[in-house]
Design a protein around this motif. Sequence first.
Motif, PDB file in Angstrom:
ATOM      1  N   ALA A  62      54.282  25.391  37.519  1.00 59.55           N
ATOM      2  CA  ALA A  62      54.549  24.913  38.883  1.00 59.55           C
ATOM      3  C   ALA A  62      55.352  25.949  39.667  1.00 59.55           C
ATOM      4  O   ALA A  62      55.066  26.191  40.845  1.00 59.55           O
ATOM      5  N   ASP A  63      56.334  26.580  39.044  1.00 61.49           N
ATOM      6  CA  ASP A  63      57.133  27.609  39.727  1.00 61.49           C
ATOM      7  C   ASP A  63      56.263  28.788  40.160  1.00 61.49           C
ATOM      8  O   ASP A  63      56.375  29.277  41.282  1.00 61.49           O
ATOM      9  N   ALA A  64      55.402  29.238  39.255  1.00 60.59           N
ATOM     10  CA  ALA A  64      54.506  30.351  39.587  1.00 60.59           C
ATOM     11  C   ALA A  64      53.542  29.945  40.699  1.00 60.59           C
ATOM     12  O   ALA A  64      53.241  30.742  41.592  1.00 60.59           O
ATOM     13  N   THR A  65      53.084  28.707  40.665  1.00 64.12           N
ATOM     14  CA  THR A  65      52.183  28.197  41.691  1.00 64.12           C
ATOM     15  C   THR A  65      52.879  28.167  43.043  1.00 64.12           C
ATOM     16  O   THR A  65      52.292  28.536  44.065  1.00 64.12           O
ATOM     17  N   GLU A  66      54.132  27.738  43.064  1.00 63.21           N
ATOM     18  CA  GLU A  66      54.889  27.707  44.324  1.00 63.21           C
ATOM     19  C   GLU A  66      55.018  29.104  44.924  1.00 63.21           C
ATOM     20  O   GLU A  66      54.852  29.282  46.142  1.00 63.21           O
ATOM     21  N   LYS A  67      55.293  30.084  44.093  1.00 61.87           N
ATOM     22  CA  LYS A  67      55.410  31.466  44.575  1.00 61.87           C
ATOM     23  C   LYS A  67      54.065  31.968  45.094  1.00 61.87           C
ATOM     24  O   LYS A  67      53.990  32.595  46.159  1.00 61.87           O
ATOM     25  N   SER A  68      53.004  31.709  44.346  1.00 65.30           N
ATOM     26  CA  SER A  68      51.664  32.130  44.764  1.00 65.30           C
ATOM     27  C   SER A  68      51.268  31.452  46.065  1.00 65.30           C
ATOM     28  O   SER A  68      50.703  32.086  46.964  1.00 65.30           O
ATOM     29  N   HIS A  69      51.563  30.188  46.169  1.00 62.82           N
ATOM     30  CA  HIS A  69      51.238  29.418  47.366  1.00 62.82           C
ATOM     31  C   HIS A  69      51.952  29.997  48.587  1.00 62.82           C
ATOM     32  O   HIS A  69      51.333  30.183  49.645  1.00 62.82           O
ATOM     33  N   ALA A  70      53.222  30.284  48.457  1.00 65.02           N
ATOM     34  CA  ALA A  70      53.982  30.858  49.579  1.00 65.02           C
ATOM     35  C   ALA A  70      53.407  32.213  49.994  1.00 65.02           C
ATOM     36  O   ALA A  70      53.259  32.500  51.192  1.00 65.02           O
ATOM     37  N   THR A  71      53.046  33.029  49.015  1.00 64.22           N
ATOM     38  CA  THR A  71      52.457  34.339  49.302  1.00 64.22           C
ATOM     39  C   THR A  71      51.121  34.191  50.021  1.00 64.22           C
ATOM     40  O   THR A  71      50.851  34.869  51.020  1.00 64.22           O
ATOM     41  N   MET A  72      50.273  33.291  49.554  1.00 68.72           N
ATOM     42  CA  MET A  72      48.951  33.110  50.154  1.00 68.72           C
ATOM     43  C   MET A  72      49.033  32.451  51.531  1.00 68.72           C
ATOM     44  O   MET A  72      48.229  32.761  52.404  1.00 68.72           O
ATOM     45  N   GLU A  73      50.006  31.557  51.740  1.00 64.11           N
ATOM     46  CA  GLU A  73      50.170  30.989  53.077  1.00 64.11           C
ATOM     47  C   GLU A  73      50.599  32.065  54.066  1.00 64.11           C
ATOM     48  O   GLU A  73      50.102  32.115  55.190  1.00 64.11           O
ATOM     49  N   ALA A  74      51.513  32.928  53.641  1.00 64.53           N
ATOM     50  CA  ALA A  74      51.930  34.039  54.505  1.00 64.53           C
ATOM     51  C   ALA A  74      50.745  34.954  54.797  1.00 64.53           C
ATOM     52  O   ALA A  74      50.572  35.423  55.930  1.00 64.53           O
ATOM     53  N   CYS A  75      49.925  35.189  53.800  1.00 66.58           N
ATOM     54  CA  CYS A  75      48.717  36.005  53.970  1.00 66.58           C
ATOM     55  C   CYS A  75      47.790  35.369  54.997  1.00 66.58           C
ATOM     56  O   CYS A  75      47.302  36.048  55.907  1.00 66.58           O
ATOM     57  N   LEU A  76      47.537  34.075  54.873  1.00 68.70           N
ATOM     58  CA  LEU A  76      46.642  33.396  55.804  1.00 68.70           C
ATOM     59  C   LEU A  76      47.206  33.438  57.217  1.00 68.70           C
ATOM     60  O   LEU A  76      46.467  33.697  58.177  1.00 68.70           O
ATOM     61  N   GLU A  77      48.479  33.212  57.357  1.00 67.84           N
ATOM     62  CA  GLU A  77      49.125  33.285  58.672  1.00 67.84           C
ATOM     63  C   GLU A  77      48.900  34.663  59.294  1.00 67.84           C
ATOM     64  O   GLU A  77      48.549  34.790  60.461  1.00 67.84           O
ATOM     65  N   GLN A  78      49.062  35.697  58.486  1.00 70.55           N
ATOM     66  CA  GLN A  78      48.899  37.070  58.970  1.00 70.55           C
ATOM     67  C   GLN A  78      47.436  37.368  59.322  1.00 70.55           C
ATOM     68  O   GLN A  78      47.149  37.967  60.350  1.00 70.55           O
TER      69      GLN A  78
END
Length: 109
Positions: A62-78
């Motif tokens: 779950a911790d790794a998923t949270e980090k990946s999710h935050a990274t991918m959301e930032a990517c999508l925003e960009q």
Amino acid sequence: MGLPKRFSDQELEQIVEEATIYMCACPGQVAAQLRSLRELHRYQMCCATEPENDGSVHRTIADATEKSHATMEACLEQVLAIEGWDRHTLKMPEGLRRKRADLIDRELS
């Protein structure tokens, strides 16, 4: 604990639909991966509550998923900003729509 989200599930669906209609797969692919990460996180949080399961395993995932999710959301925003999508309606800019349509027309000719 809930997963912090910049995009709602409905917004991700809108991005996937818009990307599919206009054959611009990249933003849709990122949105699809975000949906998968959310499902993985929900699953892990559920497993972590089962007494017979090793909670540390599921918390680690779950911790790794949270980090990946935050990274991918930032990517999508960009990506949406770079391409000029309307962040409120999540519509692809007209120029990209036309570009995709022109490309399809040339391929069919």
